[in-house]
Design a protein around this motif. Structure first.
Motif, short mmCIF file in Angstrom:
data_model
loop_
_atom_site.label_atom_id
_atom_site.label_comp_id
_atom_site.label_asym_id
_atom_site.label_seq_id
_atom_site.Cartn_x
_atom_site.Cartn_y
_atom_site.Cartn_z
N GLN A 222 -12.90 87.83 -16.29
CA GLN A 222 -13.99 86.89 -16.42
C GLN A 222 -14.94 87.53 -15.35
O GLN A 222 -16.27 87.43 -15.50
CB GLN A 222 -13.67 85.51 -15.80
N LEU A 223 -14.53 87.71 -14.13
CA LEU A 223 -15.21 88.50 -13.03
C LEU A 223 -15.88 89.80 -13.35
O LEU A 223 -17.10 89.84 -13.24
CB LEU A 223 -14.43 88.92 -11.75
N GLY A 224 -14.97 90.67 -14.21
CA GLY A 224 -15.48 91.80 -14.64
C GLY A 224 -16.87 91.46 -15.64
O GLY A 224 -17.91 92.43 -15.71
N SER A 225 -16.58 90.60 -16.55
CA SER A 225 -17.71 90.54 -17.36
C SER A 225 -19.01 89.87 -16.82
O SER A 225 -19.97 90.30 -17.31
CB SER A 225 -17.10 89.42 -18.52
N ALA A 226 -18.99 89.07 -15.68
CA ALA A 226 -19.83 88.63 -15.13
C ALA A 226 -20.65 89.75 -14.29
O ALA A 226 -21.90 89.84 -14.43
CB ALA A 226 -19.48 87.22 -14.21
N ALA A 227 -19.92 90.52 -13.60
CA ALA A 227 -20.28 91.77 -13.03
C ALA A 227 -21.05 92.52 -13.95
O ALA A 227 -22.06 93.21 -13.50
CB ALA A 227 -19.20 92.30 -12.10
N LEU A 228 -20.53 92.83 -15.09
CA LEU A 228 -21.23 93.72 -16.07
C LEU A 228 -22.39 93.08 -16.50
O LEU A 228 -23.64 93.93 -16.59
CB LEU A 228 -20.35 93.87 -17.26
N GLU A 229 -22.75 91.69 -16.76
CA GLU A 229 -23.92 91.14 -17.00
C GLU A 229 -25.04 91.40 -15.96
O GLU A 229 -26.10 91.75 -16.26
CB GLU A 229 -23.67 89.67 -17.40
N VAL B 55 -26.70 87.38 -20.11
CA VAL B 55 -27.80 88.21 -19.91
C VAL B 55 -29.23 88.15 -20.24
O VAL B 55 -29.96 88.07 -19.33
CB VAL B 55 -27.36 89.48 -20.78
N MET B 56 -29.48 87.44 -21.46
CA MET B 56 -31.01 87.19 -21.85
C MET B 56 -31.53 86.08 -20.99
O MET B 56 -32.59 86.14 -20.64
CB MET B 56 -30.56 86.89 -23.41
N ALA B 57 -30.78 84.90 -20.54
CA ALA B 57 -31.17 84.03 -19.62
C ALA B 57 -31.49 84.79 -18.09
O ALA B 57 -32.39 84.39 -17.48
CB ALA B 57 -30.40 82.91 -19.43
N LEU B 58 -30.59 85.54 -17.77
CA LEU B 58 -30.69 85.97 -16.44
C LEU B 58 -32.07 87.26 -16.55
O LEU B 58 -32.44 87.46 -15.41
CB LEU B 58 -29.44 87.14 -16.08
N MET B 59 -32.42 87.67 -17.59
CA MET B 59 -33.61 88.54 -17.78
C MET B 59 -34.76 87.78 -17.54
O MET B 59 -35.79 88.28 -17.04
CB MET B 59 -33.45 89.07 -18.90
N ALA B 60 -34.99 86.45 -17.40
CA ALA B 60 -36.30 85.87 -17.16
C ALA B 60 -36.91 86.20 -16.05
O ALA B 60 -38.03 86.51 -15.75
CB ALA B 60 -36.01 84.15 -17.33
N MET C 275 -29.51 94.49 -13.63
CA MET C 275 -30.12 95.17 -12.80
C MET C 275 -30.57 96.68 -13.07
O MET C 275 -31.50 97.24 -12.71
CB MET C 275 -29.39 95.31 -11.41
N ALA C 276 -29.96 97.06 -14.37
CA ALA C 276 -30.31 98.16 -14.71
C ALA C 276 -31.38 98.36 -15.40
O ALA C 276 -32.09 99.36 -15.67
CB ALA C 276 -29.01 98.86 -15.42
N PHE C 277 -32.03 97.31 -15.81
CA PHE C 277 -33.01 97.05 -16.94
C PHE C 277 -34.42 97.61 -16.23
O PHE C 277 -35.02 98.78 -16.66
CB PHE C 277 -33.44 95.74 -17.31
N PRO C 278 -34.69 97.01 -14.91
CA PRO C 278 -35.97 97.65 -14.20
C PRO C 278 -35.60 99.04 -13.87
O PRO C 278 -36.62 99.97 -13.75
CB PRO C 278 -36.11 96.86 -13.17
N ILE C 279 -34.48 99.58 -13.26
CA ILE C 279 -34.45 101.03 -13.16
C ILE C 279 -34.45 101.92 -14.13
O ILE C 279 -35.08 102.99 -14.22
CB ILE C 279 -32.82 101.08 -12.57
N ALA C 280 -33.95 101.40 -15.49
CA ALA C 280 -34.14 102.28 -16.51
C ALA C 280 -35.62 102.26 -16.97
O ALA C 280 -36.01 103.52 -17.43
CB ALA C 280 -33.40 101.36 -17.87
N VAL C 281 -36.42 101.25 -16.81
CA VAL C 281 -37.82 101.43 -17.27
C VAL C 281 -38.58 102.39 -16.28
O VAL C 281 -39.34 103.12 -16.69
CB VAL C 281 -38.53 99.99 -17.27
#
Length: 468
Positions: free
Chosen positions: A206-213, A257-262, A218-224
Motif C-alpha cells: 500500500q505504501l509503495g503504491s501511494a509513493a508511486l502515485e 493520481v488524477m485527483a492529485l494532478m489538480a 511529481m514527475a509530470f512537471p519535470i517531464a514537461v
C-alpha cells in the motif's frame, strides 16, 4: 466616522447579517451627511463586482462542489490512508493529509470541512476516536484550504491590494507545508500521550503504491520541462505528458493520481503562463468535470445540477458581501475614517514588527465577528497604506491576513467552519468550540513563524520570478 462605524457595529449586535449591516450603515451615512446622492450606493456596489479576477470566485466554488460529487473526496481519503494511516493516530494524520490534497482543488475552508470532514469524522468515530478530537483535527486541517493554492481569499485580497494573485498562490505553498507539519506533530503528541496505535496495518504494498502515485505526479512537471528544453512547444509537451499519464492511470487504475494532478495543473499552468489565476479557476472546473464524467463516471446530470445550484447560492452570498463591503470600504476612505485609523495606528508605533503584532491581534479579533470576504474588503483599505509605508511586502501581508481570518473561522460567534462541523458531527457549538481550542496552538505557532520570517512566504514567488 461615528455614524458609519457606530451604526455598523450596532446592527451587528442586533443580529443582522454582516452584508446587510454594511449596506444599511452605508445608506444611513449617505442619507444623514448628504455627502453623495443616494444612487451612489448602487453605483459603488455594482463597481465593486465589476472585476475580472472576481470571475474566479464562482468557478473555484463550482470546482470544489464538483470534486465533492465526483467521488474525488473518497479517493483522496483512501490514498491518504495508504500513505499515513499506518502511523500512530493514523486517521488523524489521514485527516490532515487529505485536507492538504483537497486544498489544492477547492480553495475554501468550508468546502474542505463539509466535503472531506463528513467522511473523516465518521471514520475516526468508527475507529474509537472521541467526537471532540475528530472535530478538532478536522477544523484545524480545514484552515489549509485557503492557504494552499488555489484560494478564494487570495483572489479577493489580490483584487483589493492590486497585487499578483499568482504570487499569492505561490506564497501560500511553504506556509501550507509548515502548517501541515505542525498539525502532524500535534497529532503525534496526542497519540503518544493517549497510547494510540495505528488505524491501518503497515503494508509495503500500500505504501509503495501511494509513493508511486506521488512520484508519477511529481514527475509530470519535470517531464514537461525536459520536453520543452528539448525543443517541443509547451502545448505539445503538456499534451504528450497528459497522454502518458492517462494511459498509466487507465492501465494501473490508480486511486488518486488524477485527483492529485489538480494542483499541479493549476500551479504549473499559471507558472508557465498558460492561463491567469482567473482562467485557472475555469481549468479547475474543466478538470473536475473530466474526472466526474469521464474518468470516474460518478457524476450524473442530477448531481451536476445540484452542484451548479449550490454554486449559484454560495456565489450570490459571497458577491453580495463583496458589493456591500465595497461601498462600506469606499465610505471609510471618503469620510477620512480610514486615514484617522491609519494615523492612530502609526501614532502607536512605526516599527514594522510591532505593527505586525498589533495587526495580528486586530485581524484575529475582527475574524471572530466578520465574514472572511467582508473582513478583507474592510481591512485592506485601512491597513495596506501602513503596510506599504513600513516597507512590508503586500504578498507577505496577504498571507498573514488570510491565516488570521482562517483562525477566525474556528471561533464563535461567526466562525463558519465551527458551525459546519457542529452540524456534521451533531455536537453543540459549545462542545465544538472546546474541541477546537487545543488546535489553536499549532495554528498560532504557524502564524508567528509566517509573520516574523517573511522569506517563508516570499522565497518561492521570487524564485519563480513572479515577485520582486
Amino acid at each position: 466616522m461615528l455614524i458609519l462605524i457606530g451604526s455598523f457595529l450596532a446592527l451587528l449586535l442586533l443580529g443582522l447579517p454582516v452584508a446587510l449591516s454594511m449596506a444599511v450603515s452605508s445608506l444611513l451615512y449617505i442619507t444623514v451627511t448628504g455627502t453623495a446622492p443616494d444612487v451612489i450606493l448602487a453605483q459603488r456596489m455594482i463597481a465593486g463586482v465589476e472585476s475580472f479576477p472576481l470571475l474566479a470566485v464562482p468557478f473555484f466554488i463550482l470546482a470544489g462542489n464538483l470534486m465533492n460529487i465526483a467521488g474525488v473526496t473518497g479517493r483522496i481519503y483512501s490514498f491518504a490512508v495508504a500513505l499515513v494511516g499506518w502511523m500512530k493516530g493514523g486517521l488523524a494524520q489521514v485527516n490532515i493529509i487529505g485536507s492538504v490534497i483537497f486544498s489544492g482543488m477547492s480553495g475554501t475552508a468550508i468546502a474542505d470541512a463539509a466535503g472531506l470532514g463528513t467522511i473523516e469524522i465518521k471514520a475516526m468515530k468508527d475507529h474509537g476516536y472521541s467526537t471532540e478530537f475528530a472535530v478538532g483535527v478536522t477544523a484545524a486541517s480545514a484552515t489549509l484550504g485557503p492557504i494552499i493554492p488555489p484560494s478564494l481569499p487570495f483572489v479577493i485580497y489580490g483584487m483589493m491590494a492590486n497585487v499578483s494573485i499568482g504570487a499569492l498562490f505561490l506564497g501560500g505553498v511553504i506556509p501550507g507545508v509548515i502548517m501541515t507539519l505542525l498539525m502532524m506533530v500535534t497529532v503525534a503528541f496526542f497519540a503518544h500521550k493517549n497510547g494510540w496505535g495505528n488505524d491501518s496495518p503497515f503494508s509495503w504494498r500500500q505504501l509503495g503504491s501511494a509513493a508511486l502515485e506521488v512520484t508519477i505526479v511529481m514527475a509530470f512537471p519535470i517531464a514537461v520541462w525536459f520536453m520543452i528544453q528539448a525543443g517541443l512547444s509547451t502545448n505539445v509537451a503538456i499534451g504528450l505528458a497528459l497522454a502518458v499519464l492517462m494511459a498509466l492511470d487507465w492501465y494501473f487504475d490508480f486511486s488518486a493520481v488524477m485527483a492529485l494532478m489538480a494542483p499541479v495543473i493549476l500551479i504549473g499552468g499559471m507558472t508557465l503562463g498558460l492561463f491567469t489565476p482567473t482562467e485557472a479557476a475555469v481549468a479547475a472546473v474543466i478538470w473536475s468535470l473530466f474526472l466526474g464524467l469521464v474518468r470516474y463516471r460518478s457524476m450524473t446530470m442530477r448531481t451536476l445540477a445540484k452542484a451548479t445550484f449550490d454554486t449559484i447560492e454560495t456565489t450570490a452570498s459571497v458577491l453580495f458581501i463583496v458589493t456591500a463591503a465595497s461601498i462600506f470600504a469606499w465610505l471609510l476612505t471618503v469620510s477620512q475614517a480610514a486615514q484617522i485609523l491609519t494615523d492612530a495606528i502609526l501614532g502607536i508605533t512605526q516599527n514594522k514588527w510591532v505593527f505586525l503584532l498589533l495587526a495580528n491581534l486586530l485581524i484575529l479579533f475582527v475574524g471572530c465577528f466578520i465574514d472572511t470576504i467582508a473582513a478583507i474588503t474592510i481591512l485592506v483599505p485601512i491597513l495596506l497604506p501602513i503596510v506599504l509605508k513600513l516597507g512590508i511586502d503586500p504578498i507577505h501581508f496577504g498571507l498573514i491576513l488570510t491565516l488570521n481570518l482562517m483562525i477566525g473561522l474556528l471561533h464563535p460567534p461567526l466562525g463558519m467552519v465551527l458551525f459546519v462541523l457542529a452540524r456534521v458531527a451533531k455536537l453543540s457549538v459549545e462542545r465544538t468550540t472546546v474541541a477546537i481550542l487545543p488546535w489553536l496552538i499549532p495554528l498560532l505557532l504557524a502564524l508567528i513563524a509566517i509573520t516574523y520570517i517573511p522569506e517563508l512566504t516570499l522565497w518561492l514567488p521570487r524564485t519563480m520570478g513572479v515577485a520582486k
